[in-house]
Every structure is written in structure tokens, then in C-alpha cells.
Design a protein around this motif. Structure first.
Motif, mmCIF file in Angstrom:
data_model
loop_
_atom_site.group_PDB
_atom_site.id
_atom_site.type_symbol
_atom_site.label_atom_id
_atom_site.label_comp_id
_atom_site.label_asym_id
_atom_site.label_seq_id
_atom_site.Cartn_x
_atom_site.Cartn_y
_atom_site.Cartn_z
ATOM 1 N N CYS A 58 30.003 44.073 -4.789
ATOM 2 C CA CYS A 58 29.537 42.947 -3.977
ATOM 3 C C CYS A 58 30.658 42.508 -3.040
ATOM 4 C CB CYS A 58 29.124 41.793 -4.880
ATOM 5 S SG CYS A 58 28.532 40.368 -3.940
ATOM 6 N N CYS A 113 30.954 39.816 -1.449
ATOM 7 C CA CYS A 113 31.327 38.391 -1.500
ATOM 8 C C CYS A 113 32.689 38.236 -2.173
ATOM 9 C CB CYS A 113 30.275 37.576 -2.252
ATOM 10 S SG CYS A 113 28.767 37.356 -1.292
ATOM 11 N N TYR A 171 36.075 35.210 -9.637
ATOM 12 C CA TYR A 171 35.627 35.011 -11.022
ATOM 13 C C TYR A 171 34.450 35.913 -11.400
ATOM 14 C CZ TYR A 171 32.362 32.145 -8.355
ATOM 15 O OH TYR A 171 31.453 31.724 -7.423
ATOM 16 N N ALA A 215 23.779 41.684 -10.257
ATOM 17 C CA ALA A 215 25.166 42.162 -10.315
ATOM 18 C C ALA A 215 25.681 42.466 -8.910
ATOM 19 C CB ALA A 215 25.246 43.409 -11.190
ATOM 20 N N ASP A 242 25.286 40.368 -4.690
ATOM 21 C CA ASP A 242 24.490 39.415 -3.909
ATOM 22 C C ASP A 242 23.569 40.249 -3.041
ATOM 23 O OD1 ASP A 242 23.538 37.569 -1.887
ATOM 24 O OD2 ASP A 242 25.051 36.180 -2.643
#
Ligand code: SF4
Length: 297
Positions: free
Chosen positions: A33, A35, A39, A86, A88
Motif C-alpha cells: 500500500c 499510503c 503503523y 490489506a 487502501d
């Protein structure tokens, strides 16, 4: 150019319905991902510190997903499908590849309800399909009278402070943009809410910070807000616990001792903290008259 992966399965059946999100299936068009949230639970050696460099698209996913949905629909095994559990589903590469949009077209064709939680604005591109899913999806019998619709849309918010989210969620839209997105999705008539998951211990989890998020969510049209804590996995250089601790060093070193006390050598915050967070979240949602669950009943 993303790596191309061949897959043998796309539609994952969960062991049981997720109590928070009401989902029974998950689909992920991409691996990794962009993004790049520090975390993120999918982190680890597979994707490296910068997940954008190791992204992959499931090249044959549409063909496989169609077979799997046709099969489930023929057996009347309907359930809410989370698109992007899992990854975006609207990370910026989707603009070019349109695989999430392809997934939605299939989910519409086979009449499966969907749940999407996103930190990106590209979801607006698919409002046309999402509206059709909302109106035509077949719900599991026990959700027909409670959920009553085929689309649930969340924006995900861990903090409203852009100085924090610029570091922690570098590839995501700014929290103010996500709130505006929420407002627009609500205006389009969708069932909308906020996933305030994870709230960040000692940063965005105080009563005052939580209230700010709840008030902003409600003001922008959220019908529900789901509040949850932070999980930190792993010890390798690309794992979320390692990267998050690097963030703490940069943000406020004095918090490290508190996090050490809260997490110890483990991945989950102490049970007492989790229980306290839940109780405070329940109390504040009640105070501000907003649901802390998706269903109204
Ligand atoms: S948006 Fe979600 S899947 Fe993507 S990096 Fe962030 S937490 Fe992970």
C-alpha cells in the motif's frame, strides 16, 4: 510500473462475520500500500520500509474473482465484502490501473454488499457504481432488516493533527480532506462513518483529542465512529513497531518510556489500557449522540 502477480484466489472468506465492520469476505486488488502508514499491520520484510517500492497488482484478479463470486452467488452465500483490507483500495496507483473499479463492477454484477474504509479521495470516482451496489446488493438474511443497504463507507482517521499524519501516513490524504470526503459521501446518500483506528496512545487517545475527532466526524456526516487502539508488530527494520518507535524519537522522545510500559516486548497495548480506551470511547460517543457501531439497532 507495478509488479504483476498471478493469483489463484482473490475472495477470502473470514472464519466469521467481523463484529465491527460486518464483513464476511475480503478482497485486495493490490499487494502492499503506497499510503505507507508507519503503523500498518501488513508491514514487514515482504514490503520493506518504503512499501511503494514493492507494490504488486494482481494481474489475473478479475477473472478469478468473477469465478469465485459466481460460485458464492449460485449457493446464495452472500455477505458483506471489504474491498481493501490489506491495502487502501484507492491508493494513487488505482487511478491508472482501475482494478478496484473492476472489482466493484463484479461485486455489482453478482450483487454483493461492500464495506470500504479509505484514506484517499479517489473513491469519489466510483460513486456511480457504489450507488448501484447500495441499491441492489443482496444482504445476508439477518442483516436485511438492520443494515438495509448494500454499501458502508468509512474514512479512516488516527489523528486530526497534520503534523503527525504527514509523518505517520505520508501517502494518505490530509485528515481535513478525509473529513470533507466524508461530508461529500454523506451528501451522496451513503451510510458513512469514521474508523478512528488506530488512536495513538498519549497522542490522540486522550478524552480531549477523542472528543475532537468525534465532534469533527459528526459535523461531517458520520453516522457511526469505530474507535480502536494501536497494534505494533515486529522487530525488523521494516516492521511497524520499529518504524513507529523511530517516529516517537522524532515526535517526542519522552513518550518512549510510556510506550515501553504499555507494550513491553509485545505487539498489543496492555489489556487494562484497551479496556479503558473502550469505556472512554463508549462514554464519549454516548455524550455526543453518535453510534459506536455501524448498525443502528
Ligand atoms: S492505508 Fe491502511 S493498508 Fe495502507 S498503509 Fe495505511 S494502514 Fe496500511
Amino acid at each position: 510500473m507495478l509488479q504483476q502477480k498471478q493469483v489463484t484466489s482473490v475472495l477470502n472468506k473470514q472464519k466469521k462475520r467481523d463484529e465491527w465492520f460486518l464483513t464476511e469476505y475480503s478482497v485486495n486488488p493490490y499487494e502492499g500500500c503506497s499510503c505507507n502508514c508507519l503503523y500498518c499491520y501488513i508491514r514487514g520484510s515482504k514490503y520493506g520500509e518504503n512499501m511503494s517500492e514493492h507494490l504488486a497488482i494482481k494481474a489475473n484478479a478479475l477473472e478469478i474473482l468473477e469465478k469465485q463470486l459466481r460460485n458464492k452467488a449460485s449457493k446464495n452465500q452472500y455477505g458483506v465484502v471489504v474491498v481493501g483490507s490489506a491495502t487502501d483500495a484507492y491508493m494513487h496507483q488505482e487511478e491508472k490501473y482501475e482494478l478496484t473499479r473492476g472489482f466493484l463492477k463484479l461485486l455489482l454484477k453478482y450483487r454483493f454488499p461492500v464495506f470500504i474504509s479509505t484514506k484517499k479521495l479517489l473513491i469519489k470516482r466510483d460513486i456511480d457504481i457504489l450507488k448501484k451496489i447500495d441499491a441492489t446488493a443482496i444482504l445476508p438474511s439477518d442483516l436485511k432488516d438492520t443494515l438495509k443497504r448494500g454499501t458502508i463507507l468509512s474514512v479512516s482517521i488516527s489523528s486530526l493533527d497534520e503534523k503527525i499524519t504527514d509523518i505517520l501516513e505520508p501517502g494518505a490524504a490530509k485528515p481535513s480532506e478525509r473529513l470533507q470526503l466524508l461530508f461529500e459521501l454523506k451528501k451522496e446518500g451513503f451510510l458513512t462513518g469514521v474508523n478512528a483506528i488506530p488512536l495513538l496512545p498519549f497522542i490522540s487517545d486522550s478524552d480531549a483529542e477523542m472528543e475532537k475527532i468525534i465532534i469533527a466526524a459528526k459535523a461531517h456526516g458520520a453516522e457511526y465512529i469505530l474507535i480502536g487502539g494501536l497494534t505494533l508488530f515486529g522487530t525488523s527494520s521494516a516492521d511497524s513497531k520499529t518504524l513507529y518507535y523511530k517516529f516517537l524519537e522524532r515526535y517526542d522522545r519522552s513518550l518512549i518510556t510510556k510506550y515501553d510500559q504499555l507494550y513491553g516486548d509485545g505487539y498489543f497495548a496492555a489489556k487494562k489500557y484497551q479496556q479503558d480506551l473502550k469505556e472512554r470511547a463508549d462514554r464519549l460517543c454516548k455524550k455526543h449522540e453518535i453510534r459506536n457501531k455501524i448498525l443502528a439497532i
